[in-house]
Design a protein around this motif. Structure first.
Motif, PDB file in Angstrom:
ATOM      1  N   ALA A   1      -9.552  -3.035  -5.704  1.00  0.00           N
ATOM      2  CA  ALA A   1      -9.594  -4.304  -4.970  1.00  0.00           C
ATOM      3  C   ALA A   1      -9.301  -4.054  -3.500  1.00  0.00           C
ATOM      4  N   VAL A   2     -10.059  -4.698  -2.635  1.00  0.00           N
ATOM      5  CA  VAL A   2      -9.885  -4.508  -1.194  1.00  0.00           C
ATOM      6  C   VAL A   2      -8.783  -5.442  -0.708  1.00  0.00           C
ATOM      7  N   VAL A   3      -7.539  -5.061  -1.029  1.00  0.00           N
ATOM      8  CA  VAL A   3      -6.359  -5.802  -0.607  1.00  0.00           C
ATOM      9  C   VAL A   3      -5.391  -4.796   0.014  1.00  0.00           C
ATOM     10  N   LYS A   4      -4.541  -5.265   0.907  1.00  0.00           N
ATOM     11  CA  LYS A   4      -3.734  -4.353   1.724  1.00  0.00           C
ATOM     12  C   LYS A   4      -2.878  -3.408   0.883  1.00  0.00           C
ATOM     13  N   GLU A   5      -2.312  -3.901  -0.217  1.00  0.00           N
ATOM     14  CA  GLU A   5      -1.429  -3.065  -1.026  1.00  0.00           C
ATOM     15  C   GLU A   5      -2.183  -1.878  -1.629  1.00  0.00           C
ATOM     16  N   GLU A   6      -3.381  -2.143  -2.164  1.00  0.00           N
ATOM     17  CA  GLU A   6      -4.166  -1.057  -2.750  1.00  0.00           C
ATOM     18  C   GLU A   6      -4.684  -0.110  -1.668  1.00  0.00           C
ATOM     19  N   LEU A   7      -5.018  -0.648  -0.506  1.00  0.00           N
ATOM     20  CA  LEU A   7      -5.499   0.199   0.583  1.00  0.00           C
ATOM     21  C   LEU A   7      -4.414   1.164   1.046  1.00  0.00           C
ATOM     22  N   GLU A   8      -3.169   0.675   1.137  1.00  0.00           N
ATOM     23  CA  GLU A   8      -2.065   1.538   1.568  1.00  0.00           C
ATOM     24  C   GLU A   8      -1.814   2.649   0.546  1.00  0.00           C
ATOM     25  N   ALA A   9      -1.813   2.297  -0.748  1.00  0.00           N
ATOM     26  CA  ALA A   9      -1.590   3.295  -1.790  1.00  0.00           C
ATOM     27  C   ALA A   9      -2.717   4.332  -1.796  1.00  0.00           C
ATOM     28  N   MET A  10      -3.939   3.867  -1.581  1.00  0.00           N
ATOM     29  CA  MET A  10      -5.089   4.768  -1.554  1.00  0.00           C
ATOM     30  C   MET A  10      -4.976   5.734  -0.380  1.00  0.00           C
ATOM     31  N   ASP A  11      -4.608   5.228   0.781  1.00  0.00           N
ATOM     32  CA  ASP A  11      -4.533   6.094   1.956  1.00  0.00           C
ATOM     33  C   ASP A  11      -3.532   7.224   1.749  1.00  0.00           C
ATOM     34  N   ALA A  12      -2.452   6.960   1.028  1.00  0.00           N
ATOM     35  CA  ALA A  12      -1.450   7.991   0.770  1.00  0.00           C
ATOM     36  C   ALA A  12      -2.039   9.143  -0.046  1.00  0.00           C
ATOM     37  N   ASP A  13      -3.106   8.865  -0.784  1.00  0.00           N
ATOM     38  CA  ASP A  13      -3.747   9.882  -1.623  1.00  0.00           C
ATOM     39  C   ASP A  13      -4.768  10.717  -0.854  1.00  0.00           C
ATOM     40  N   SER A  14      -5.024  10.358   0.402  1.00  0.00           N
ATOM     41  CA  SER A  14      -6.082  11.038   1.152  1.00  0.00           C
ATOM     42  C   SER A  14      -5.747  12.498   1.443  1.00  0.00           C
ATOM     43  N   LEU A  15      -4.462  12.842   1.537  1.00  0.00           N
ATOM     44  CA  LEU A  15      -4.072  14.229   1.786  1.00  0.00           C
ATOM     45  C   LEU A  15      -4.531  15.138   0.654  1.00  0.00           C
ATOM     46  N   ARG A  16      -4.374  14.669  -0.579  1.00  0.00           N
ATOM     47  CA  ARG A  16      -4.849  15.449  -1.722  1.00  0.00           C
ATOM     48  C   ARG A  16      -6.353  15.691  -1.622  1.00  0.00           C
TER      49      ARG A  16
ATOM     50  N   CYS B   1     -18.374  -1.819   7.122  1.00  0.00           N
ATOM     51  CA  CYS B   1     -17.810  -1.367   5.849  1.00  0.00           C
ATOM     52  C   CYS B   1     -18.792  -0.383   5.231  1.00  0.00           C
ATOM     53  N   VAL B   2     -18.305   0.817   4.847  1.00  0.00           N
ATOM     54  CA  VAL B   2     -19.221   1.797   4.257  1.00  0.00           C
ATOM     55  C   VAL B   2     -19.524   1.508   2.792  1.00  0.00           C
ATOM     56  N   GLN B   3     -18.871   0.503   2.198  1.00  0.00           N
ATOM     57  CA  GLN B   3     -19.202   0.116   0.820  1.00  0.00           C
ATOM     58  C   GLN B   3     -20.252  -0.985   0.780  1.00  0.00           C
ATOM     59  N   MET B   4     -20.351  -1.790   1.830  1.00  0.00           N
ATOM     60  CA  MET B   4     -21.344  -2.866   1.853  1.00  0.00           C
ATOM     61  C   MET B   4     -22.686  -2.304   2.298  1.00  0.00           C
ATOM     62  N   PRO B   5     -23.681  -2.261   1.403  1.00  0.00           N
ATOM     63  CA  PRO B   5     -24.959  -1.635   1.750  1.00  0.00           C
ATOM     64  C   PRO B   5     -25.712  -2.423   2.814  1.00  0.00           C
ATOM     65  N   SER B   6     -26.341  -1.687   3.742  1.00  0.00           N
ATOM     66  CA  SER B   6     -27.072  -2.360   4.818  1.00  0.00           C
ATOM     67  C   SER B   6     -28.194  -1.504   5.388  1.00  0.00           C
TER      68      SER B   6
ATOM     69  N   PRO C   1     -13.124   6.185  -1.674  1.00  0.00           N
ATOM     70  CA  PRO C   1     -12.416   5.307  -2.602  1.00  0.00           C
ATOM     71  C   PRO C   1     -13.061   5.389  -3.990  1.00  0.00           C
ATOM     72  N   SER C   2     -12.259   5.346  -5.040  1.00  0.00           N
ATOM     73  CA  SER C   2     -12.785   5.572  -6.389  1.00  0.00           C
ATOM     74  C   SER C   2     -13.861   4.567  -6.782  1.00  0.00           C
ATOM     75  N   SER C   3     -13.820   3.371  -6.210  1.00  0.00           N
ATOM     76  CA  SER C   3     -14.807   2.342  -6.549  1.00  0.00           C
ATOM     77  C   SER C   3     -15.972   2.289  -5.563  1.00  0.00           C
ATOM     78  N   ASN C   4     -15.995   3.215  -4.595  1.00  0.00           N
ATOM     79  CA  ASN C   4     -17.078   3.199  -3.602  1.00  0.00           C
ATOM     80  C   ASN C   4     -18.286   3.956  -4.147  1.00  0.00           C
ATOM     81  N   VAL C   5     -19.444   3.308  -4.117  1.00  0.00           N
ATOM     82  CA  VAL C   5     -20.682   3.949  -4.569  1.00  0.00           C
ATOM     83  C   VAL C   5     -21.752   3.966  -3.479  1.00  0.00           C
TER      84      VAL C   5
END
Length: 261
Positions: free
Chosen positions: A51-66, A201-206, A15-19
């Motif tokens: 933002a970790v909300v369902k709408e953005e997650l769905e749009a992001m997943d569609a970009d995973s093929l690229r 969650c792979v974005q939440m450091p632990s 995800p573009s905001s994942n560090v």
């Protein structure tokens, strides 16, 4: 494509905001390099999501093929898609669908590559380790956390208790203290559980907290990032060992965990 050296190329669909994925997974595999001869490099392709909300997650997943296609251009040895909640919010069992779809994209691009994801890595690792009952920590809002709980339970692992930190902004998730789960787990009901998931969650450091929790609780402690690292090693047919990775990457030394009275 064969190469005359032993360095393995790891492709990261991020995800573009994942560090955090690009810090914790490399940290584990670089620690492994200190004790074993295999070497790793890391190569990322990003999908837009803030933002970790369902709408953005769905749009992001569609970009995973690229992203999968781009990474196959680099002839990486394995790819891993790191957004557990994006996969789990797409419907029960979707981690399998996603892996198959992205693998097919690499085949179509002329460089067949195994494609993993953190959602599948977590549920598969829990099942492979024989953990039937867990308690988990999530950074997500409660509705998304409930989706994660339902998804894990659909895969045959009971979630006894969960803690939802209710953070929607993905950069805020990443800014959490990596050692915080070493105290947060104490808010969970862990009576009788087989394991603790310190971060679903792979974005939440632990990562620094994994073995701290194991020592304090006497329970195997995992995270989405540790489980993903384990699956990367399995895919590469390498020994599933990395210092700092807790029970999942200990070489099967569960019996050595201290027992809490």
């Amino acid at each position: 494509m064969s190469r005359a050296y032993s360095t393995r190329r790891i492709g990261l669909i991020v995800p573009s905001s994942n560090v955090t994925m690009e810090t914790e997974i490399p940290a584990l595999l670089k620690a492994r390099e200190a004790i074993l001869p295999d070497r790793f490099t890391f190569h990322s392709s990003r999908m837009r999501m803030k933002a970790v909300v369902k709408e953005e997650l769905e749009a992001m997943d569609a970009d995973s093929l690229r992203c999968a296609t781009e990474l196959s251009d680099a002839a990486v040895d394995v790819q891993t898609y790191a957004c557990l909640v994006a996969i789990m919010s797409m419907g029960l069992g979707y981690h399998r669908t996603s892996s198959e779809k992205l693998h097919r994209a690499t085949v179509d691009n002329g460089c067949p590559t195994p494609v993993l994801n953190s959602a599948g890595a977590l549920v598969d690792s829990l099942k492979e380790m024989g953990f039937k009952n867990v308690s988990i920590i999530c950074p997500y809002m409660k509705p998304l956390t409930k989706l994660v709980v339902d998804y894990i339970e659909h895969e045959g692992v009971e979630v006894q208790d969960f803690l939802a930190l209710e953070i929607a902004d993905n950069l805020e998730v990443a800014s959490q203290n990596p050692a915080a789960p070493a105290e947060l787990w104490r808010k969970l009901d862990v009576r009788g559980v087989d394991a603790i998931v310190a971060s679903a969650c792979v974005q939440m450091p632990s990562l620094p907290a994994i073995e701290m929790i194991e020592r304090a609780s006497g329970l195997p402690t995992v995270s989405a990032a540790v489980a993903t690292t384990r699956k990367i090693l399995q895919s590469l047919e390498l020994t599933e060992v990395a210092p700092g990775g807790g029970a999942l990457l200990s070489g099967g030394q569960l019996a050595r965990l201290p027992k809490v009275a």
